[in-house]
Design a protein around this motif. Structure first.
Motif, PDB file in Angstrom:
ATOM      1  N   PRO A  65       7.600  -2.502  -2.067  1.00  0.00           N
ATOM      2  CA  PRO A  65       8.900  -2.306  -1.338  1.00  0.00           C
ATOM      3  C   PRO A  65       9.222  -3.567  -0.570  1.00  0.00           C
ATOM      4  CG  PRO A  65       7.350  -0.423  -1.158  1.00  0.00           C
ATOM      5  CD  PRO A  65       6.695  -1.490  -1.537  1.00  0.00           C
ATOM      6  N   GLN A  66      10.487  -3.977  -0.548  1.00  0.00           N
ATOM      7  CA  GLN A  66      10.879  -5.043   0.099  1.00  0.00           C
ATOM      8  C   GLN A  66      10.337  -5.053   1.637  1.00  0.00           C
ATOM      9  OE1 GLN A  66      12.742  -7.620  -0.889  1.00  0.00           O
ATOM     10  NE2 GLN A  66      12.418  -8.631   0.878  1.00  0.00           N
ATOM     11  N   GLU A  67      10.408  -3.865   2.195  1.00  0.00           N
ATOM     12  CA  GLU A  67       9.831  -3.971   3.818  1.00  0.00           C
ATOM     13  C   GLU A  67       8.512  -4.399   3.587  1.00  0.00           C
ATOM     14  OE1 GLU A  67      11.021   0.189   5.411  1.00  0.00           O
ATOM     15  OE2 GLU A  67      11.422   0.292   3.179  1.00  0.00           O
ATOM     16  N   GLU A  68       7.702  -4.224   2.748  1.00  0.00           N
ATOM     17  CA  GLU A  68       6.309  -4.482   2.776  1.00  0.00           C
ATOM     18  C   GLU A  68       6.185  -6.147   2.446  1.00  0.00           C
ATOM     19  OE1 GLU A  68       2.048  -4.260   3.200  1.00  0.00           O
ATOM     20  OE2 GLU A  68       3.574  -3.022   3.595  1.00  0.00           O
ATOM     21  N   ARG A  69       7.022  -6.523   1.721  1.00  0.00           N
ATOM     22  CA  ARG A  69       6.835  -8.280   1.371  1.00  0.00           C
ATOM     23  C   ARG A  69       7.279  -8.816   2.669  1.00  0.00           C
ATOM     24  NH1 ARG A  69       9.305  -6.768  -3.387  1.00  0.00           N
ATOM     25  NH2 ARG A  69      11.510  -7.415  -2.815  1.00  0.00           N
ATOM     26  N   VAL A 117      -1.952   9.438   9.786  1.00  0.00           N
ATOM     27  CA  VAL A 117      -0.943   9.767  10.497  1.00  0.00           C
ATOM     28  C   VAL A 117      -0.268   8.518  11.085  1.00  0.00           C
ATOM     29  CG1 VAL A 117      -0.492  10.861  12.857  1.00  0.00           C
ATOM     30  CG2 VAL A 117      -2.458  11.525  11.173  1.00  0.00           C
ATOM     31  N   LEU A 118       1.166   8.313  10.684  1.00  0.00           N
ATOM     32  CA  LEU A 118       1.675   7.184  10.944  1.00  0.00           C
ATOM     33  C   LEU A 118       2.752   7.033  11.946  1.00  0.00           C
ATOM     34  CD1 LEU A 118       2.375   6.293   6.994  1.00  0.00           C
ATOM     35  CD2 LEU A 118       0.741   5.367   8.380  1.00  0.00           C
ATOM     36  N   THR A 119       2.947   5.923  12.750  1.00  0.00           N
ATOM     37  CA  THR A 119       4.194   5.954  13.856  1.00  0.00           C
ATOM     38  C   THR A 119       5.057   5.310  12.793  1.00  0.00           C
ATOM     39  OG1 THR A 119       2.370   5.391  15.411  1.00  0.00           O
ATOM     40  CG2 THR A 119       4.552   4.725  15.865  1.00  0.00           C
ATOM     41  N   ASP A 120       5.025   4.343  12.072  1.00  0.00           N
ATOM     42  CA  ASP A 120       6.029   3.849  11.141  1.00  0.00           C
ATOM     43  C   ASP A 120       6.000   4.724   9.789  1.00  0.00           C
ATOM     44  OD1 ASP A 120       7.666   2.207   9.499  1.00  0.00           O
ATOM     45  OD2 ASP A 120       6.413   0.737   9.564  1.00  0.00           O
ATOM     46  N   THR A 121       6.972   5.379   9.585  1.00  0.00           N
ATOM     47  CA  THR A 121       6.980   6.094   8.320  1.00  0.00           C
ATOM     48  C   THR A 121       8.039   5.750   7.256  1.00  0.00           C
ATOM     49  OG1 THR A 121       8.696   7.750   9.661  1.00  0.00           O
ATOM     50  CG2 THR A 121       6.247   8.383   9.415  1.00  0.00           C
ATOM     51  N   SER A 122       8.239   4.060   7.503  1.00  0.00           N
ATOM     52  CA  SER A 122       8.836   3.617   6.262  1.00  0.00           C
ATOM     53  C   SER A 122       8.332   3.651   4.992  1.00  0.00           C
ATOM     54  CB  SER A 122       9.037   2.026   6.566  1.00  0.00           C
ATOM     55  OG  SER A 122       8.039   1.387   6.556  1.00  0.00           O
ATOM     56  N   CYS A 163       4.173   3.960   4.164  1.00  0.00           N
ATOM     57  CA  CYS A 163       3.426   5.213   3.269  1.00  0.00           C
ATOM     58  C   CYS A 163       2.803   4.613   2.295  1.00  0.00           C
ATOM     59  CB  CYS A 163       4.651   6.083   3.165  1.00  0.00           C
ATOM     60  SG  CYS A 163       5.393   6.980   4.488  1.00  0.00           S
ATOM     61  N   VAL A 164       3.551   3.651   1.271  1.00  0.00           N
ATOM     62  CA  VAL A 164       2.804   3.140   0.215  1.00  0.00           C
ATOM     63  C   VAL A 164       1.767   2.350   0.460  1.00  0.00           C
ATOM     64  CG1 VAL A 164       3.042   1.754  -1.596  1.00  0.00           C
ATOM     65  CG2 VAL A 164       5.038   3.175  -0.934  1.00  0.00           C
ATOM     66  N   ARG A 165       1.719   1.379   1.763  1.00  0.00           N
ATOM     67  CA  ARG A 165       0.391   0.776   2.031  1.00  0.00           C
ATOM     68  C   ARG A 165      -0.752   1.712   2.520  1.00  0.00           C
ATOM     69  NH1 ARG A 165      -0.391  -2.609   7.684  1.00  0.00           N
ATOM     70  NH2 ARG A 165      -2.432  -3.405   7.127  1.00  0.00           N
ATOM     71  N   GLY A 204      11.283   8.746  -1.685  1.00  0.00           N
ATOM     72  CA  GLY A 204      11.109   7.433  -1.726  1.00  0.00           C
ATOM     73  C   GLY A 204      10.000   6.901  -1.998  1.00  0.00           C
ATOM     74  N   VAL A 205       8.972   7.087  -1.318  1.00  0.00           N
ATOM     75  CA  VAL A 205       7.290   6.826  -1.717  1.00  0.00           C
ATOM     76  C   VAL A 205       7.105   6.943  -2.952  1.00  0.00           C
ATOM     77  CG1 VAL A 205       5.215   7.133  -0.848  1.00  0.00           C
ATOM     78  CG2 VAL A 205       6.940   7.245   0.733  1.00  0.00           C
ATOM     79  N   VAL A 206       7.195   8.323  -3.617  1.00  0.00           N
ATOM     80  CA  VAL A 206       6.745   8.376  -4.714  1.00  0.00           C
ATOM     81  C   VAL A 206       7.618   7.510  -6.030  1.00  0.00           C
ATOM     82  CG1 VAL A 206       7.010  10.163  -6.849  1.00  0.00           C
ATOM     83  CG2 VAL A 206       6.666  11.150  -4.541  1.00  0.00           C
ATOM     84  N   ARG A 207       8.833   7.153  -5.516  1.00  0.00           N
ATOM     85  CA  ARG A 207       9.554   6.148  -6.479  1.00  0.00           C
ATOM     86  C   ARG A 207       8.974   4.785  -6.216  1.00  0.00           C
ATOM     87  NH1 ARG A 207      15.688   8.642  -5.374  1.00  0.00           N
ATOM     88  NH2 ARG A 207      15.617  10.152  -7.319  1.00  0.00           N
ATOM     89  N   ALA A 208       8.505   4.519  -5.162  1.00  0.00           N
ATOM     90  CA  ALA A 208       7.914   3.039  -4.988  1.00  0.00           C
ATOM     91  C   ALA A 208       6.893   3.190  -5.713  1.00  0.00           C
ATOM     92  CB  ALA A 208       7.825   2.889  -3.500  1.00  0.00           C
TER      93      ALA A 208
END
Length: 201
Positions: free
Chosen positions: A133-137, A75-80, A84-86, A122-126
């Motif tokens: 994803p760039q955001e994670e880096r 259950v995520l507050t940040d759903t970027s 999600c991938v993390r 987007g999560v499936v593609r990542a």
């Protein structure tokens, strides 16, 4: 097949809200105090776990290792896409926004119980691209986590760090392990080098 269900959230009212949502759908969720002990029991179990701190991420990894029959919905507050991938890489089988309407929570939950997962495209593609994803880096630790890193950089031991911030030494090790995973490093030295490179120290 019998499925046991649990909900874990730091806010009691929010936790009760999710439990009521699942109860309205005919399920009987519980709120165990010791999630690891609960996760190791039979039969198959589904846990909705709110992810808000480094200790939550460390717990997710521990739960993943607790047994193959546990299915965790993060259950995520940040759903970027990165968040999600993390969560999925750390052991969750599905994700849902913390502010999702009850119907969405039920849909995600029922899909997991049925053996599937509803994920954003987007999560499936990542995940399929096998690229981070760039955001994670560029993910930045919280202000408190940066304070831990600064304290370690000054030469403090984990025991001293735990005393200073009010944790047991064991809990501090777990929090740091979660922070290192978030930073995508394998050790304290690498974490401090990364923090220095990013200008966090």
């Amino acid at each position: 097949m019998t499925v046991r269900i649990a909900v874990s959230d730091p806010l009691p009212m929010f936790q009760r809200g999710i439990m009521a949502t699942l109860g309205d759908a005919g399920f009987h969720p519980e709120a165990p105090q010791d999630l690891l002990a609960w996760a190791r029991q039979d039969p198959r179990r589904v846990l909705l776990l709110t992810m808000q701190s480094s200790s939550d991420w460390a717990l997710l990894t521990e739960l993943r290792d607790a047994g193959p029959d546990l299915l965790v919905i993060a259950v995520l507050t940040d759903t970027s896409t990165a968040a999600c991938v993390r969560a999925l890489l750390a052991g969750a089988v599905a994700v849902v926004a913390r502010d999702a309407p009850p119907e969405s929570v039920k849909q995600v939950f029922e899909a997991v119980v049925a053996g599937t997962s509803l994920l954003p495209v987007g999560v499936v593609r990542a995940l399929a691209s096998s690229r981070e994803p760039q955001e994670e880096r560029s993910a930045t630790p919280s202000a408190r986590e940066i304070e831990w890193l600064r304290t370690l950089a000054e030469g403090a031991t984990v025991s001293q760090l735990a005393d200073r911030f009010g944790y047991s030494e064991r809990a501090m090790f777990r929090l740091l392990r979660g922070l290192y995973q978030h930073m995508q490093v394998g050790s304290r030295t690498e974490a401090l080098m990364r923090a220095q490179e990013r200008g966090w120290l």
